[in-house]
Design an enzyme around this catalytic site. Structure first.
Site, short mmCIF file in Angstrom:
data_model
loop_
_atom_site.label_atom_id
_atom_site.label_comp_id
_atom_site.label_asym_id
_atom_site.label_seq_id
_atom_site.Cartn_x
_atom_site.Cartn_y
_atom_site.Cartn_z
N GLU A 252 22.82 44.09 42.48
CA GLU A 252 23.02 43.28 43.68
C GLU A 252 23.56 44.11 44.82
O GLU A 252 24.31 45.05 44.62
CB GLU A 252 24.09 42.22 43.40
CG GLU A 252 23.65 41.17 42.45
CD GLU A 252 24.83 40.34 41.98
OE1 GLU A 252 25.56 39.82 42.83
OE2 GLU A 252 25.01 40.23 40.77
N CYS B 82 27.45 46.03 51.04
CA CYS B 82 28.20 46.29 49.82
C CYS B 82 27.19 46.69 48.74
O CYS B 82 26.27 45.94 48.46
CB CYS B 82 28.93 45.00 49.43
SG CYS B 82 29.72 45.07 47.84
N CYS C 161 28.90 47.18 33.90
CA CYS C 161 30.17 47.88 34.06
C CYS C 161 30.86 47.87 32.70
O CYS C 161 30.70 46.94 31.93
CB CYS C 161 31.03 47.14 35.09
SG CYS C 161 32.58 47.97 35.51
N CYS D 14 37.22 44.00 33.36
CA CYS D 14 38.29 43.23 34.00
C CYS D 14 38.07 41.75 33.65
O CYS D 14 36.94 41.27 33.68
CB CYS D 14 38.27 43.43 35.51
SG CYS D 14 38.54 45.15 35.98
N CYS E 185 36.18 39.27 36.16
CA CYS E 185 34.99 39.77 36.85
C CYS E 185 33.72 39.49 36.07
O CYS E 185 33.69 39.61 34.84
CB CYS E 185 35.15 41.27 37.07
SG CYS E 185 33.77 42.03 37.94
N SER F 57 35.68 51.82 46.27
CA SER F 57 36.69 51.01 45.59
C SER F 57 36.69 51.34 44.10
O SER F 57 35.64 51.43 43.48
CB SER F 57 36.36 49.53 45.80
OG SER F 57 37.31 48.72 45.13
N SER G 274 41.54 48.44 43.34
CA SER G 274 41.62 47.07 42.86
C SER G 274 42.89 46.95 42.04
O SER G 274 42.93 47.37 40.89
CB SER G 274 40.39 46.75 42.00
OG SER G 274 39.23 46.88 42.79
N LEU G 275 43.91 46.41 42.65
CA LEU G 275 45.22 46.40 42.00
C LEU G 275 45.41 45.12 41.18
O LEU G 275 45.60 45.17 39.98
CB LEU G 275 46.30 46.55 43.08
CG LEU G 275 47.68 46.98 42.59
CD1 LEU G 275 47.63 48.34 41.94
CD2 LEU G 275 48.67 46.99 43.77
N HIS G 276 45.41 44.00 41.86
CA HIS G 276 45.41 42.66 41.25
C HIS G 276 46.65 42.27 40.45
O HIS G 276 46.75 41.12 40.02
CB HIS G 276 44.16 42.45 40.37
CG HIS G 276 42.86 42.66 41.08
ND1 HIS G 276 42.61 42.14 42.33
CD2 HIS G 276 41.75 43.36 40.74
CE1 HIS G 276 41.39 42.49 42.72
NE2 HIS G 276 40.85 43.24 41.79
N CYS H 121 31.12 39.56 42.52
CA CYS H 121 30.38 40.66 41.91
C CYS H 121 29.68 40.21 40.65
O CYS H 121 30.28 39.63 39.78
CB CYS H 121 31.32 41.76 41.44
SG CYS H 121 32.74 41.93 42.44
#
Ligand code: SAH
Length: 339
Positions: free
Chosen positions: A90, A103, A110, A114, A117, A189, A212-214, A331
């Site tokens: 995408e 983007c 991946c 996470c 996600c 990122s 990407s902390l979160h 995502c």
């Protein structure tokens, strides 16, 4: 077939030389490619024999447009592109006041897993080639008829898990003899692969870094993001400080607010203590709800309170405008839905 969009300027010169052509034919080819031409026959200044030789061996555009979704509210367009081997990725086109942004994805799938996600749900298929990433930018320009001014690597995949190809992609976009996009207009990122961050700081001090902390503690972050079990917060923050010191650029911390999980005042306070005094900025993102994960978003009111709390502690923060919410902005959602 081999992809021309993988090749650097110098490699195209070599390609021309090996085909018995003058080197400048390589430059002409490079210029056509970055003008977005995908048909050799439109490259009017190239000799017929050179074109014929390339047609059998080389392809220019490796992506197949499978689907476009257009937001009815804000001009966001989401693209699903098919790759040669049946995978799909995408890319998202967004319009901002300061220009157009795309983007792009760096991998098909991946492996970072996470918990909130959609990209990791079916694991990693493979890293994308540099040309497949270049193609996302050039094909989005072709489809929208607009020029892309900014690139963010925030699509599917972990850029530093595909470092070499991502690095080559950045250099290709930046080459002044072709696309000539400033490094400052590119943002990478990462979920926090520390060796990648250190290497990137050395290699690309002008490119923007987002983390990407979160979560503001190891305990919570390891629960949300398995990568944190290998690369802990204190070390991650240290690597970010090294980036800001070396580059004098501020680092962006992405923080998706998940209701009841990471969105309390206590979390805001922990976060402020973690990064206070750093050259940085917190981007508070409304969580895009992915059914498979069971998490819900914290809501606009909570996001504003969280932001004010951070600011009262001296940390600058913004809440991201949610673009494309009506077209499955998160995502990996489109890719997941297409299967
Ligand atoms: N792997 C890289 C690049 C992906 S960027 C990284 O982790 O930074 C995509 C961004 O969207 C990351 O900040 C990611 O954590 C975030 N994200 C993933 N799922 C999301 C969701 N459901 N809602 C909001 N943000 C999400």
């Amino acid at each position: 077939m081999k992809e021309l969009r993988n090749l650097t300027f110098e490699e195209m010169e070599t390609l021309a030389a090996e085909a018995g052509q003058k080197k400048f034919r390589g430059r002409q080819l490079y210029e056509w490619i970055y003008k977005g031409k995908t048909d050799f026959r439109e490259m009017k200044n190239l000799p017929e024999v050179f074109i014929r030789g390339m047609e059998d061996e080389w392809r220019i555009d490796s992506l197949e447009l499978l689907r476009i979704q257009k937001s009815k509210t804000d001009g966001t367009q989401k693209f699903l592109f098919g790759l040669g081997d049946g995978e799909a990725v995408e890319s998202v086109f967004m319009k901002y006041k300061y220009g157009n942004s795309v983007c792009v994805s760096s991998q098909a799938g991946c492996r970072m897993n996470c918990s909130f996600c959609a990209s990791g749900i079916r694991g990693l298929k493979r890293g994308l080639s540099p040309g497949e990433i270049v193609s996302q930018v050039l094909d989005v320009e072709r489809e929208t008829g607009e020029t892309v001014n900014h690139i963010v690597m925030m699509g599917t995949g972990e850029p530093f898990d595909n470092y070499e190809n991502v690095a080559r992609f950045i250099r290709l976009m930046n080459d002044r003899r072709g696309r000539n996009l400033s490094m400052r207009r590119i943002t990478v990122s990462t979920c926090g692969l520390i060796p990648g961050i250190r290497r990137f700081t050395e290699d690309f001090p002008q490119v923007n870094l987002a983390i990407s902390l979160h979560a503001p503690s190891d305990e919570l972050r390891s629960r949300l993001m398995p990568v944190n079990r290998s690369y802990h917060l204190d070390e991650l923050i240290r690597a970010c400080r090294e980036y800001t010191e070396k580059t004098k650029r501020r680092v962006t911390f992405e923080y998706a607010l998940i209701r009841g999980i990471n969105d309390s005042d206590r979390h805001a306070e922990q976060l402020a203590n973690l990064i206070k005094g750093m050259l940085c900025h917190v981007n508070l993102i409304p969580l895009n709800q992915v059914d498979e994960t069971g998490y819900t978003t914290a809501g606009r009111g909570r996001a504003l309170e969280f932001m004010r709390y951070l600011e009262s502690c001296g940390v600058t923060a913004t809440t991201r405008r949610q673009l494309g919410a009506d077209i499955g902005g998160a995502c990996g959602q489109l890719r997941l839905a297409a299967r």
